[in-house]
Design a protein around this motif. Structure first.
Motif, PDB file in Angstrom:
ATOM      1  N   GLY A 101      68.592  34.531 -12.580  1.00 20.75           N
ATOM      2  CA  GLY A 101      68.597  35.309 -11.563  1.00 20.75           C
ATOM      3  C   GLY A 101      68.982  36.572 -11.617  1.00 20.75           C
ATOM      4  O   GLY A 101      69.802  37.059 -12.635  1.00 20.75           O
ATOM      5  N   MET A 102      68.767  37.584 -10.587  1.00 23.64           N
ATOM      6  CA  MET A 102      69.074  38.941 -10.626  1.00 23.64           C
ATOM      7  C   MET A 102      70.294  39.119  -9.623  1.00 23.64           C
ATOM      8  O   MET A 102      70.434  38.027  -8.865  1.00 23.64           O
ATOM      9  CB  MET A 102      68.029  39.998 -10.339  1.00 23.64           C
ATOM     10  CG  MET A 102      66.948  39.906 -11.287  1.00 23.64           C
ATOM     11  SD  MET A 102      67.422  40.727 -12.873  1.00 23.64           S
ATOM     12  CE  MET A 102      67.559  42.379 -12.340  1.00 23.64           C
ATOM     13  N   GLU A 103      71.099  40.061  -9.915  1.00 26.35           N
ATOM     14  CA  GLU A 103      72.325  40.008  -9.225  1.00 26.35           C
ATOM     15  C   GLU A 103      71.910  40.402  -7.849  1.00 26.35           C
ATOM     16  O   GLU A 103      72.698  39.785  -6.747  1.00 26.35           O
ATOM     17  CB  GLU A 103      73.136  41.451  -9.533  1.00 26.35           C
ATOM     18  CG  GLU A 103      74.668  41.509  -8.882  1.00 26.35           C
ATOM     19  CD  GLU A 103      75.483  42.706  -9.641  1.00 26.35           C
ATOM     20  OE1 GLU A 103      76.318  43.017  -8.917  1.00 26.35           O
ATOM     21  OE2 GLU A 103      75.168  43.068 -10.673  1.00 26.35           O
ATOM     22  N   GLY A 104      71.073  40.968  -7.302  1.00 27.61           N
ATOM     23  CA  GLY A 104      70.596  41.236  -5.835  1.00 27.61           C
ATOM     24  C   GLY A 104      69.838  40.326  -5.379  1.00 27.61           C
ATOM     25  O   GLY A 104      69.238  40.420  -4.189  1.00 27.61           O
ATOM     26  N   GLY A 105      69.317  39.315  -6.070  1.00 22.81           N
ATOM     27  CA  GLY A 105      68.787  38.094  -5.680  1.00 22.81           C
ATOM     28  C   GLY A 105      66.914  37.979  -6.356  1.00 22.81           C
ATOM     29  O   GLY A 105      66.686  39.204  -6.946  1.00 22.81           O
ATOM     30  N   GLY A 106      66.693  36.821  -6.347  1.00 19.35           N
ATOM     31  CA  GLY A 106      65.420  36.735  -7.132  1.00 19.35           C
ATOM     32  C   GLY A 106      65.560  36.405  -8.514  1.00 19.35           C
ATOM     33  O   GLY A 106      66.669  36.406  -9.208  1.00 19.35           O
ATOM     34  N   THR A 107      64.494  35.861  -9.092  1.00 19.41           N
ATOM     35  CA  THR A 107      64.495  35.742 -10.592  1.00 19.41           C
ATOM     36  C   THR A 107      64.284  36.935 -11.464  1.00 19.41           C
ATOM     37  O   THR A 107      63.868  38.124 -10.886  1.00 19.41           O
ATOM     38  CB  THR A 107      63.534  34.711 -11.005  1.00 19.41           C
ATOM     39  OG1 THR A 107      62.162  35.273 -10.599  1.00 19.41           O
ATOM     40  CG2 THR A 107      63.543  33.357 -10.090  1.00 19.41           C
ATOM     41  N   VAL A 108      64.450  36.774 -12.734  1.00 18.12           N
ATOM     42  CA  VAL A 108      64.446  38.062 -13.585  1.00 18.12           C
ATOM     43  C   VAL A 108      62.862  38.398 -13.668  1.00 18.12           C
ATOM     44  O   VAL A 108      62.043  37.616 -13.673  1.00 18.12           O
ATOM     45  CB  VAL A 108      64.610  37.628 -15.030  1.00 18.12           C
ATOM     46  CG1 VAL A 108      66.454  37.529 -15.078  1.00 18.12           C
ATOM     47  CG2 VAL A 108      64.290  36.569 -15.281  1.00 18.12           C
ATOM     48  N   PRO A 109      62.702  39.572 -13.834  1.00 18.90           N
ATOM     49  CA  PRO A 109      61.339  40.089 -13.876  1.00 18.90           C
ATOM     50  C   PRO A 109      60.594  39.875 -15.396  1.00 18.90           C
ATOM     51  O   PRO A 109      59.353  39.870 -15.362  1.00 18.90           O
ATOM     52  CB  PRO A 109      61.246  41.614 -13.494  1.00 18.90           C
ATOM     53  CG  PRO A 109      62.629  42.025 -14.055  1.00 18.90           C
ATOM     54  CD  PRO A 109      63.698  40.652 -13.654  1.00 18.90           C
ATOM     55  N   SER A 156      65.539  25.230 -16.531  1.00 21.56           N
ATOM     56  CA  SER A 156      66.293  24.258 -15.591  1.00 21.56           C
ATOM     57  C   SER A 156      67.604  24.387 -16.200  1.00 21.56           C
ATOM     58  O   SER A 156      68.784  24.077 -15.063  1.00 21.56           O
ATOM     59  CB  SER A 156      65.792  23.045 -15.472  1.00 21.56           C
ATOM     60  OG  SER A 156      64.389  23.222 -15.146  1.00 21.56           O
ATOM     61  N   THR A 157      68.044  24.641 -17.206  1.00 17.93           N
ATOM     62  CA  THR A 157      69.415  24.457 -17.821  1.00 17.93           C
ATOM     63  C   THR A 157      69.945  25.950 -17.200  1.00 17.93           C
ATOM     64  O   THR A 157      69.872  26.749 -17.634  1.00 17.93           O
ATOM     65  CB  THR A 157      69.344  24.382 -19.292  1.00 17.93           C
ATOM     66  OG1 THR A 157      68.812  22.962 -19.423  1.00 17.93           O
ATOM     67  CG2 THR A 157      70.943  24.042 -19.589  1.00 17.93           C
ATOM     68  N   TRP A 170      55.981  22.629 -26.164  1.00 14.44           N
ATOM     69  CA  TRP A 170      56.611  23.723 -26.000  1.00 14.44           C
ATOM     70  C   TRP A 170      56.725  24.378 -24.511  1.00 14.44           C
ATOM     71  O   TRP A 170      57.861  24.783 -24.403  1.00 14.44           O
ATOM     72  CB  TRP A 170      56.215  24.846 -27.158  1.00 14.44           C
ATOM     73  CG  TRP A 170      56.015  24.463 -28.418  1.00 14.44           C
ATOM     74  CD1 TRP A 170      54.919  24.939 -29.413  1.00 14.44           C
ATOM     75  CD2 TRP A 170      56.883  23.712 -29.285  1.00 14.44           C
ATOM     76  NE1 TRP A 170      55.268  24.347 -30.892  1.00 14.44           N
ATOM     77  CE2 TRP A 170      56.584  23.648 -30.514  1.00 14.44           C
ATOM     78  CE3 TRP A 170      58.132  23.149 -28.862  1.00 14.44           C
ATOM     79  CZ2 TRP A 170      57.120  22.866 -31.560  1.00 14.44           C
ATOM     80  CZ3 TRP A 170      58.805  22.430 -29.942  1.00 14.44           C
ATOM     81  CH2 TRP A 170      58.339  22.221 -31.255  1.00 14.44           C
ATOM     82  N   LEU A 171      55.774  24.200 -23.931  1.00 11.82           N
ATOM     83  CA  LEU A 171      55.955  24.507 -22.527  1.00 11.82           C
ATOM     84  C   LEU A 171      56.954  23.557 -21.851  1.00 11.82           C
ATOM     85  O   LEU A 171      57.966  24.336 -21.022  1.00 11.82           O
ATOM     86  CB  LEU A 171      54.673  24.394 -21.765  1.00 11.82           C
ATOM     87  CG  LEU A 171      53.493  25.700 -21.946  1.00 11.82           C
ATOM     88  CD1 LEU A 171      52.310  25.312 -21.343  1.00 11.82           C
ATOM     89  CD2 LEU A 171      54.368  26.889 -21.262  1.00 11.82           C
ATOM     90  N   LYS A 172      57.086  22.427 -22.327  1.00 14.02           N
ATOM     91  CA  LYS A 172      57.934  21.366 -21.718  1.00 14.02           C
ATOM     92  C   LYS A 172      59.564  21.897 -22.240  1.00 14.02           C
ATOM     93  O   LYS A 172      60.345  21.937 -21.083  1.00 14.02           O
ATOM     94  CB  LYS A 172      57.664  19.840 -22.158  1.00 14.02           C
ATOM     95  CG  LYS A 172      58.962  18.983 -21.710  1.00 14.02           C
ATOM     96  CD  LYS A 172      59.019  18.816 -20.287  1.00 14.02           C
ATOM     97  CE  LYS A 172      60.041  17.851 -19.963  1.00 14.02           C
ATOM     98  NZ  LYS A 172      60.497  17.833 -18.560  1.00 14.02           N
ATOM     99  N   VAL A 173      59.601  22.111 -23.307  1.00 17.08           N
ATOM    100  CA  VAL A 173      60.844  22.534 -23.916  1.00 17.08           C
ATOM    101  C   VAL A 173      61.428  23.796 -23.194  1.00 17.08           C
ATOM    102  O   VAL A 173      62.340  23.965 -22.715  1.00 17.08           O
ATOM    103  CB  VAL A 173      60.886  22.506 -25.518  1.00 17.08           C
ATOM    104  CG1 VAL A 173      62.236  23.227 -25.859  1.00 17.08           C
ATOM    105  CG2 VAL A 173      60.522  21.455 -26.142  1.00 17.08           C
ATOM    106  N   LEU A 174      60.643  24.855 -23.078  1.00 18.67           N
ATOM    107  CA  LEU A 174      60.993  26.226 -22.321  1.00 18.67           C
ATOM    108  C   LEU A 174      61.249  25.799 -21.120  1.00 18.67           C
ATOM    109  O   LEU A 174      62.417  26.402 -20.527  1.00 18.67           O
ATOM    110  CB  LEU A 174      59.945  27.274 -22.537  1.00 18.67           C
ATOM    111  CG  LEU A 174      59.383  27.605 -23.808  1.00 18.67           C
ATOM    112  CD1 LEU A 174      58.085  28.372 -23.898  1.00 18.67           C
ATOM    113  CD2 LEU A 174      60.625  28.552 -24.617  1.00 18.67           C
ATOM    114  N   ASP A 175      60.424  24.909 -20.209  1.00 22.07           N
ATOM    115  CA  ASP A 175      61.006  24.702 -19.013  1.00 22.07           C
ATOM    116  C   ASP A 175      62.172  23.923 -18.752  1.00 22.07           C
ATOM    117  O   ASP A 175      62.779  24.118 -17.722  1.00 22.07           O
ATOM    118  CB  ASP A 175      59.660  24.020 -18.289  1.00 22.07           C
ATOM    119  CG  ASP A 175      59.581  24.313 -16.766  1.00 22.07           C
ATOM    120  OD1 ASP A 175      59.415  25.288 -16.063  1.00 22.07           O
ATOM    121  OD2 ASP A 175      59.896  23.126 -16.016  1.00 22.07           O
TER     122      ASP A 175
END
Length: 285
Positions: A159-167, A152-153, A143-148
């Motif tokens: 991402g967030m509009e201002g940069g960086g990934t979602v919290p 990647s898709t 399940w970790l593989k599927v989620l990852d």
């Protein structure tokens, strides 16, 4: 939504996994609060305790993530094996002989340091059992593989509009095949979120919306991405000589931002672990 058909695709489990985390028992929503791990914050239990756990992750380097298997327990723990005596199937062994998916009995003092994940104090020995052939060996790893793969898709959804990934990362494994324990589901959610620098929230779409994370009216999640894996029953009439997992997986950010893996299948390889799976079709909206 546009849909594209793809030939069955085999993904190979290739993540280096090191640790996992916890959600509320019964599939409730929980982030990963950190608690002071000083001696004053320890939670005492009876001296000399044995806990039955699953090695969810980290066997490859001895930094174990353990999910409690005792009763309705939902505890998730980290443990560095180091020089702790190890036995596998009743024979003297070492940390190098441990594998993800094994069950293990941990002898410890009875004290739990309330970090997140928690830590078992003064561990004196580990007694591991090799999973029986045909069992759900290292299902957490699958399940970790599927989620990852979903992460990647269409990485723009992460991402967030201002940069960086979602919290925040929401993970719903309540309908995933394999009957994972509450602790195993929590561990997968925490580890997946940790891999991507986010805080985990375990729960269904409705639960997360009720808690105010997902905006149901706007069909969007401004600062998070929702992932789910659910059993697929469309091929129940088919018969296979080996155990088979059939499922759908989804990544969702909003009504016009989602990815779907449909009609996925993972066949038990007889002398291996649940690791490779084929995607029947993939859709993006």
């Amino acid at each position: 939504m546009k849909e594209k058909r793809v030939l069955p695709l085999i993904f190979t489990l290739c993540l280096t996994l090191t640790s996992c985390g916890q959600a509320a028992a019964g599939g409730g929503i929980s982030a990963a609060p950190m608690v002071d791990a000083s001696p004053d914050s320890s939670k005492g239990q009876s001296a000399g305790t044995v806990m039955s756990c699953r090695i969810v992750d980290g066997a490859e380097d001895g930094n174990l993530l353990l999910a409690e298997l005792d009763g309705a327990g939902s505890g998730v723990y980290t443990l560095t094996v180091g020089d702790i005596p190890v036995a596998v199937d009743g024979e003297k062994a070492s940390a190098a002989d441990l594998t993800d998916g094994m069950t293990v009995e941990v002898d410890y003092s009875g004290t739990v340091l309330e970090t997140y994940p928690a830590q078992l104090a003064n561990v004196s020995s580990l007694r591991a059992q090799t999973p029986p052939g045909g069992g759900y060996t290292d299902l957490c790893g699958l399940w970790l593989k599927v989620l990852d793969d979903l992460w990647s898709t269409d990485p723009g959804l992460n991402g967030m509009e201002g940069g960086g990934t979602v919290p925040y990362v929401g993970v719903d494994l309540s309908r995933a095949p394999g009957d994972l324990s509450a602790a195993e589901k929590a561990a997968v959610a925490w580890r997946f979120a940790q891999l991507h620098g986010a805080a985990p929230l375990s729960g269904t779409f409705d639960e997360l919306a009720k808690q105010g994370y997902i905006d149901r009216a706007e069909l969007s999640w401004k600062d998070g991405v929702f992932f789910s894996i659910a059993e697929n029953h469309s091929h129940d009439e088919e018969r296979y000589s080996l155990p088979v997992l059939q499922f759908d997986a989804q990544k969702w950010r909003g009504g016009d931002g989602a990815d779907f893996f449909s009609d996925c299948m993972c066949v038990w390889p007889e002398n291996g672990v649940w690791s490779d799976y084929a995607v029947g079709s993939e859709a993006v909206s």
